[in-house]
Design an enzyme around this catalytic site. Structure first.
Site, PDB file in Angstrom:
ATOM      1  N   ASP A  70       0.809  -1.219   0.000  1.00 57.43           N
ATOM      2  CA  ASP A  70       0.000   0.000   0.000  1.00 57.43           C
ATOM      3  C   ASP A  70       0.848   1.277   0.000  1.00 57.43           C
ATOM      4  O   ASP A  70       2.015   1.261   0.372  1.00 57.43           O
ATOM      5  CB  ASP A  70      -0.857   0.057   1.271  1.00 57.43           C
ATOM      6  CG  ASP A  70      -1.978  -0.967   1.273  1.00 57.43           C
ATOM      7  OD1 ASP A  70      -1.958  -1.873   0.418  1.00 57.43           O
ATOM      8  OD2 ASP A  70      -2.859  -0.845   2.139  1.00 57.43           O
ATOM      9  N   HIS A 215       3.671  -2.258   3.175  1.00 57.40           N
ATOM     10  CA  HIS A 215       3.740  -0.899   2.612  1.00 57.40           C
ATOM     11  C   HIS A 215       5.069  -0.723   1.881  1.00 57.40           C
ATOM     12  O   HIS A 215       6.126  -0.805   2.519  1.00 57.40           O
ATOM     13  CB  HIS A 215       3.614   0.143   3.728  1.00 57.40           C
ATOM     14  CG  HIS A 215       2.295   0.089   4.437  1.00 57.40           C
ATOM     15  ND1 HIS A 215       2.037  -0.804   5.445  1.00 57.40           N
ATOM     16  CD2 HIS A 215       1.157   0.800   4.253  1.00 57.40           C
ATOM     17  CE1 HIS A 215       0.790  -0.637   5.867  1.00 57.40           C
ATOM     18  NE2 HIS A 215       0.225   0.327   5.157  1.00 57.40           N
TER      19      HIS A 215
HETATM   20 NI    NI Z   1      -2.535   3.204   3.430  1.00 56.70          NI
END
Ligand code: NI
Length: 259
Positions: A70, A215
């Site tokens: 992400d 991430h």
């Molecule tokens: Ni996010």
């Protein structure tokens, strides 16, 4: 418009498309990313997961796991793509529209699509969506859909609400935009301590059908990927995109956390 003005207008328009691209490297002639419809169709067929050339897995029978990254594309995403390509592993990237806009002409975003990964919508500016008026939720999703489609030809079909925060309004807007809501069932908390070995320790708790949250904006997360892939491979897992995990198009508006 007066007829004599037409050449001037055409000249001005021509000037727009031949502007050199902003870049730190040497100035190269700017080639606008415009494809004629058949070329666009071929490109889509070759890059969009779920299109004819995507892979098929029966995740009801084999141990599948979906790695999801992400908040990018960011400065470590290129390195991550190199790693994944070397090991022939595909993942899903939930991109933030603003980050795509800062991605130097979309070159990393295009690489994500071209190298067989799946793209998902993670809003335009990463706000908590339930706190926004409906119209702004729509705009957050729409702008990101549009920029990714313009740069890659891919129309995304899944979204991940920032912070995993969703409600009926977000569900309705996701449905409206043709996007399934994809959450996760394995949280690596990689943004918290930023230690690669800790990220790996949490990621390898995955079970068949898991969706792992990572991430790609953190170097420590990218550093955790080789070991994570090694351990999960040894446990017999196959790495798939989210669409491949379900083997069909996830239903717009509906929420998914694992297979
Ligand atoms: Ni996010």
């Amino acid at each position: 418009m007066r007829i004599w003005a037409l050449p001037l207008v055409l000249l001005a328009l021509g000037g727009c498309v031949t502007q050199p691209e902003q870049d730190d490297g040497p100035v190269v002639p700017f080639k606008p990313f415009v494809l004629d419809p058949p070329a666009l169709a071929r490109r889509l067929a070759s890059i969009q997961p779920g299109w004819p050339r995507s892979r098929r897995f029966d995740c009801a029978r084999i141990k599948c796991v979906a790695l999801t990254f992400d908040d990018g594309p960011g400065r470590y995403t290129g390195k991550l793509l190199d790693l994944l390509r070397k090991r022939d592993v595909r993942a899903t990237f939930f991109v933030v529209g603003q980050m795509v806009a800062e991605d130097r002409g979309g070159r990393i975003t295009r690489r994500i699509a071209e190298e067989g990964h799946e793209l998902g919508n993670h809003s335009w500016s990463h706000p908590s969506l339930p706190g926004l008026p409906q119209e702004q939720v729509r705009r957050q999703l729409q702008r990101t859909q549009d920029i990714v489609q313009r740069l890659t030809g891919v129309r995304m079909r899944m979204m991940r609400p920032p912070y995993g925060a969703t409600d009926d309004k977000v569900a309705a807007e996701s449905r409206h935009a043709g996007l399934a809501q994809i959450l996760w069932n394995v949280d690596t908390l990689d943004w918290l301590d930023r230690v690669a070995s800790t990220v790996t320790k949490r990621a390898i708790k995955a079970t068949p059908g898991s969706i792992i949250l990572l991430h790609d904006i953190h170097g420590s997360t990218v550093d955790a990927v080789p070991e994570t892939l090694d351990v999960l491979s040894k446990k017999g897992f196959t790495f798939v995109t989210v669409s491949e995990l379900y083997g069909r198009r996830p239903e717009p508006g509906r929420m998914y956390t694992e297979r």
